[in-house]
Motif scaffolding. Structure first.
Motif, PDB file in Angstrom:
ATOM      1  N   ALA A  19       1.051  -0.833  -0.142  1.00  0.00           N
ATOM      2  CA  ALA A  19       0.241  -0.080  -0.020  1.00  0.00           C
ATOM      3  C   ALA A  19       0.994   1.431  -0.345  1.00  0.00           C
ATOM      4  CB  ALA A  19      -1.112  -0.132   1.678  1.00  0.00           C
TER       5      ALA A  19
ATOM      6  N   VAL B  80      -2.231  -0.613  -3.964  1.00  0.00           N
ATOM      7  CA  VAL B  80      -2.752  -0.238  -4.103  1.00  0.00           C
ATOM      8  C   VAL B  80      -2.486   0.849  -3.352  1.00  0.00           C
ATOM      9  CG1 VAL B  80      -3.645  -1.287  -1.622  1.00  0.00           C
ATOM     10  CG2 VAL B  80      -5.188  -0.022  -2.786  1.00  0.00           C
TER      11      VAL B  80
ATOM     12  N   GLY C 202      -5.221   0.259   3.372  1.00  0.00           N
ATOM     13  CA  GLY C 202      -4.525  -0.613   2.291  1.00  0.00           C
ATOM     14  C   GLY C 202      -5.726  -1.093   1.566  1.00  0.00           C
TER      15      GLY C 202
ATOM     16  N   ARG D  11      -9.404  -0.956   1.777  1.00  0.00           N
ATOM     17  CA  ARG D  11      -9.456  -1.259   0.247  1.00  0.00           C
ATOM     18  C   ARG D  11      -8.999  -1.627  -0.920  1.00  0.00           C
ATOM     19  NH1 ARG D  11      -9.810   3.992  -2.410  1.00  0.00           N
ATOM     20  NH2 ARG D  11      -9.563   4.366  -4.680  1.00  0.00           N
ATOM     21  N   LEU D  12      -8.185  -2.500  -0.716  1.00  0.00           N
ATOM     22  CA  LEU D  12      -7.975  -3.963  -1.289  1.00  0.00           C
ATOM     23  C   LEU D  12      -9.085  -4.799  -1.583  1.00  0.00           C
ATOM     24  CD1 LEU D  12      -5.292  -5.193  -2.646  1.00  0.00           C
ATOM     25  CD2 LEU D  12      -4.788  -6.112  -0.785  1.00  0.00           C
TER      26      LEU D  12
ATOM     27  N   SER E 263      -6.970  -4.763  -6.606  1.00  0.00           N
ATOM     28  CA  SER E 263      -5.669  -4.097  -6.428  1.00  0.00           C
ATOM     29  C   SER E 263      -5.796  -2.805  -7.600  1.00  0.00           C
ATOM     30  CB  SER E 263      -4.710  -4.459  -6.831  1.00  0.00           C
ATOM     31  OG  SER E 263      -4.831  -5.569  -8.433  1.00  0.00           O
ATOM     32  N   ASP E 264      -4.910  -2.001  -7.764  1.00  0.00           N
ATOM     33  CA  ASP E 264      -4.626  -0.792  -8.532  1.00  0.00           C
ATOM     34  C   ASP E 264      -4.204  -1.225  -9.857  1.00  0.00           C
ATOM     35  OD1 ASP E 264      -6.099   1.312  -7.858  1.00  0.00           O
ATOM     36  OD2 ASP E 264      -5.098   1.776  -6.274  1.00  0.00           O
TER      37      ASP E 264
END
Ligand code: KG4
Ligand code: ZN
Length: 298
Positions: free
Chosen positions: A39, A69, A274, A277-278, A283-284
């Protein structure tokens, strides 16, 4: 001078980042094998510092084949409350008070938050820093004002409380300090050091007024939302007067104020934000960028 010089801050990140990550990994059982995602803060903040951090994190994630992320620094502050109290779950209200932000937000679920109030002008931490400078105190101003205010008489100077419904404002208070100092023959530009008794009393009066305004704004948000659980987070949440006033004023509600080391900027809060959010959004992609004015809270 005082404050942060952007280019020097970016260079300092470049020098400090690898040794700090190495030290953290040495303390972690298994080192990299104990890490399952990376993160990184992608905003808000100084662009040079964000770029250094995101580049480093992308390289590490790619080399270790780990998901990455990008996290909002502000979500990190909100989640510092969950670090402090692992039983804390959304929904809860958070007052985010730092050098760049004064926001009241509600974390509805992991990954989803809404802003209920924010500042019209200066952030409260910024006001602490500017008033400290006027009083000839060092940067960062928050801890310096808190120390100077000990034993000061907050009644000696009558400073105004600015009330904007469902918002915050600190520039009027800052200007009132400047004028009060001018009336006492102090320029307020930090060049001339006022006498210690005056510094003590002005620091105490300012701190009292700033805390009053924060508690009032948070109170409005509690009224509006019927929140039962509140958290106060960010660098300014390290302020003892604020911590005490919030506990007394909101007695009966669940109040979470993280320990001092989790109030000021730290990586643990980014890791927890992170993780959530994950789990909430995945993931981003490898090409995500930085956003110096990101205003996300989850
Ligand atoms: O969250 P933070 O460490 O960094 C930002 O994200 O901005 O907050 C820094 C701010 C500074 O403005 C600093 O003066 C203020 O937090 N601060 C305090 C105290 N400790 C730090 N303000 C009031 N009282 C404190 N004890
Ligand atoms: Zn911060």
């Amino acid at each position: 001078m005082g404050g942060v010089v952007p280019e020097l801050a970016a260079r300092a990140h470049l020098e400090a980042l690898a040794p700090v990550v190495d030290a953290a990994l040495r303390a972690l059982p298994g080192g990299w094998d104990g890490v399952d995602a990376v993160a990184v803060t992608r905003g808000p903040g100084l662009v040079g510092c964000l770029l250094v951090g995101v580049m480093y994190a992308k390289s590490a994630a790619a080399a270790r084949r780990l998901p990455i992320v990008g996290v909002s620094h502000l979500a990190g502050h909100v989640y510092s409350a969950c670090l402090a109290d692992p039983a804390l779950e959304p929904p809860f209200l958070a007052l985010v008070v730092s050098g760049g932000h004064t926001d009241c937000v509600r974390l509805d679920t992991h990954g989803s938050a809404q802003r209920l109030a924010s500042t019209r002008d200066d952030a409260v931490g910024e006001a602490f820093d500017k008033v400290a400078r006027m009083l000839g105190l060092p940067y960062p101003g928050g801890p310096a004002i808190e120390r100077a205010a000990m034993g000061g008489d907050p009644q000696r100077f009558a400073l105004p409380r600015t009330h904007v419904p469902h918002a915050f404002s600190f520039s009027g208070l800052k200007t009132a300090v400047r004028y009060a100092l001018r009336d006492l023959g102090v320029s307020g530009d930090g060049d001339a050091v006022p006498e210690p008794g005056m510094v003590r009393d002005m620091a105490a009066a300012f701190q009292e007024a700033a805390v009053d305004q924060l508690v009032r704004g948070l109170d409005e948000a509690v009224e509006k939302t019927g929140a039962q659980t509140i958290a106060v987070v960010g660098g300014v949440a390290a302020n003892r007067l604020l911590r005490e006033r919030v506990r007394v004023h909101f007695e009966g509600l669940t109040v979470v104020v993280p320990p001092l080391e989790l109030c000021t900027d730290n990586a643990a809060m980014i890791a927890l934000a992170g993780r959530h959010r994950l789990q909430a959004r995945g993931s981003d992609p490898a090409d995500f960028g930085v956003d110096p004015s990101l205003a996300e809270f989850a």
